[in-house]
Motif scaffolding. Structure first.
Motif, PDB file in Angstrom:
ATOM      1  N   UNK A  64       0.817  -1.209   0.000  1.00  0.00           N
ATOM      2  CA  UNK A  64       0.000   0.000   0.000  1.00  0.00           C
ATOM      3  C   UNK A  64       0.853   1.263   0.000  1.00  0.00           C
ATOM      4  N   UNK A  65       0.272   2.306  -0.545  1.00  0.00           N
ATOM      5  CA  UNK A  65       0.936   3.600  -0.589  1.00  0.00           C
ATOM      6  C   UNK A  65       0.315   4.491   0.478  1.00  0.00           C
ATOM      7  N   UNK A  66       1.158   5.007   1.359  1.00  0.00           N
ATOM      8  CA  UNK A  66       0.665   5.772   2.503  1.00  0.00           C
ATOM      9  C   UNK A  66       1.463   7.073   2.641  1.00  0.00           C
ATOM     10  N   UNK A  67       0.791   8.171   2.951  1.00  0.00           N
ATOM     11  CA  UNK A  67       1.513   9.420   3.186  1.00  0.00           C
ATOM     12  C   UNK A  67       2.565   9.224   4.276  1.00  0.00           C
ATOM     13  N   UNK A  68       3.735   9.738   4.028  1.00  0.00           N
ATOM     14  CA  UNK A  68       4.855   9.473   4.905  1.00  0.00           C
ATOM     15  C   UNK A  68       4.533   9.759   6.369  1.00  0.00           C
ATOM     16  N   UNK A  71       2.772   7.045   8.421  1.00  0.00           N
ATOM     17  CA  UNK A  71       3.328   5.699   8.548  1.00  0.00           C
ATOM     18  C   UNK A  71       3.302   5.162   9.977  1.00  0.00           C
TER      19      UNK A  71
ATOM     20  N   UNK B  12       0.090   6.542  -7.647  1.00  0.00           N
ATOM     21  CA  UNK B  12       1.237   7.455  -7.626  1.00  0.00           C
ATOM     22  C   UNK B  12       0.999   8.601  -8.595  1.00  0.00           C
ATOM     23  N   UNK B  53      10.039   2.885  -5.481  1.00  0.00           N
ATOM     24  CA  UNK B  53      10.232   3.481  -4.164  1.00  0.00           C
ATOM     25  C   UNK B  53      10.811   4.881  -4.294  1.00  0.00           C
ATOM     26  N   UNK B  56       7.975   7.187  -5.383  1.00  0.00           N
ATOM     27  CA  UNK B  56       6.939   7.495  -4.403  1.00  0.00           C
ATOM     28  C   UNK B  56       7.505   8.279  -3.221  1.00  0.00           C
ATOM     29  N   UNK B  57       8.739   8.008  -2.843  1.00  0.00           N
ATOM     30  CA  UNK B  57       9.325   8.775  -1.750  1.00  0.00           C
ATOM     31  C   UNK B  57       9.407  10.242  -2.113  1.00  0.00           C
ATOM     32  N   UNK B  60       6.468  12.041  -1.148  1.00  0.00           N
ATOM     33  CA  UNK B  60       6.087  11.960   0.257  1.00  0.00           C
ATOM     34  C   UNK B  60       5.166  10.797   0.541  1.00  0.00           C
ATOM     35  N   UNK B  61       5.411   9.729  -0.154  1.00  0.00           N
ATOM     36  CA  UNK B  61       4.624   8.525   0.094  1.00  0.00           C
ATOM     37  C   UNK B  61       5.548   7.401   0.529  1.00  0.00           C
ATOM     38  N   UNK B  62       4.986   6.468   1.270  1.00  0.00           N
ATOM     39  CA  UNK B  62       5.757   5.295   1.647  1.00  0.00           C
ATOM     40  C   UNK B  62       5.014   4.035   1.238  1.00  0.00           C
ATOM     41  N   UNK B  63       5.784   3.043   0.875  1.00  0.00           N
ATOM     42  CA  UNK B  63       5.228   1.765   0.480  1.00  0.00           C
ATOM     43  C   UNK B  63       5.191   0.870   1.709  1.00  0.00           C
TER      44      UNK B  63
END
Lengths: 196, 196
Positions: A64-68, A71, B12, B53, B56-57, B60-63
């Motif tokens: 899944x992709x989540x806003x940093x 987390x 994304x 990665x 998305x980073x 400002x997103x995290x996997x």
DNA sequence: ATTTCTGATCCAGGATTATGTATCGTGTCT
DNA sequence: AGACACGATACATAATCCTGGATCAGAAAT
């Protein structure tokens, strides 16, 4: 070299081990080769996104992709919501030992059918796994598991298994008692309120 | 061909567009080429895990790896927790229009400094974005944005901007009022309890 | 009308992943 | 001791990514 995904692949490996699935078994389910999986897990190779998805789906996981910023919150939300049948990345250093233990129990249940004692052992292990254990306590767990391992084939296993279950339960109680452990939120969301 | 990740890459892309970042800008931040990103986003190429990665980073997103059963719950948890500065996959068909609008506002703030009215517009857009709007309402939004676009350079912009802000606010209020919108949970966790 | 920016597309090459198959060392089971 | 399953490793081949350009049509800005 570049590696990026170490945390993700490590997590996948933990889940695989915790569910007692071998690389070969996983390779069949995911449609990859065992050597491929080995290299991915040991960080010798950076997988393609689709390979990694195949792999994790076969472990009942989703990417899944989540806003940093969210987390940590999501992390503890997941841990809070997780039911015992789900395997979640715990991040505890003792994980491998427990993985072995849980695998053993699973095997026993498979071989001799599940008993109330085995269920109790399994659940207790699951609890102990995500707790900080002292070296002594960890040693106790190891001994108990070793005993379980040793007597698994014996005809008189039943009372021994029961004894092991009781010992683990006792450890669990003492740990749970020692830690006041208010169900702390483990995450906070107040960092930068910016709402008119 | 195999595509797997379609949902992730689409997500994304939505976030990128919503944040008003061009493929080229992103390519610099992420250390990839623009052509690469284009192909990934349009599904013509399956990225490597590490490329994705990086990408998305930079947004400002995290996997994250989540147990399959928890996906719906996590999804709505994220939506509930998201603050306005985070861009979360919305899945609304009107997203692109709003993306344009938000980009415009962002630009205005950048050029002329942020004013209370601009802030209000931005926030209201953010709200309206995740609501089902009728064609009429959508048209109104479009008109207002067009006006904002037209008068942005004008000396007398201030009162016009204020008027636009008020109109948007009014729309927001009417929408919010119309929808009784019990804060429905949107997810349930009772499906397969299997605990001894 | 023209310049500028967007995303899509093409292409040659070098780099890396992924497959298939096979082997090795270790620990476990019988 | 022997058989077996585990994960790590090796190696040659095919497949794909990824880069580095360059170009293109279309929308937007001047």
């Amino acid at each position: 070299m570049s590696y990026q995904s170490e945390s993700l692949t490590a997590q996948a490996r933990e889940v695989r081990e915790a569910s007692g699935v071998s690389q070969r078994a996983l390779s069949e389910r995911a449609g990859l080769t065992q050597s491929h999986i080995s290299q991915i897990e040991s960080g010798k190779m950076e997988p393609g996104l689709s390979s990694f998805i195949d792999m994790t789906r076969a472990l009942d996981l989703e990417l899944m992709l989540v806003p940093k910023k969210l987390v940590p919150a999501v992390l503890s939300f997941v841990r809070a919501q997780a039911t015992p049948d789900m395997h979640v990345h715990a991040g505890q250093p003792n994980d491998k030992r427990f993985a072995r233990a849980e695998r053993l129990v699973k095997k026993l249940k498979h071989l001799y059918g599940s008993s109330a004692d085995l269920d109790r052992i399994e659940e207790t292990l699951r609890f102990l796994r995500r707790v900080d254990l002292s070296d002594q306590e960890m040693q106790l767990v190891r001994d108990l598991i070793a005993r379980l391992d040793r007597y698994q084939a014996s005809e008189q296993a039943a009372p021994i298994v029961r004894d092991i279950a009781q010992n683990l339960q006792r450890l669990r109680n003492s740990v749970a008692h020692a830690a006041p452990s208010g169900p702390r939120p483990a995450y906070s969301l107040d960092d930068g309120g910016d709402n008119a």
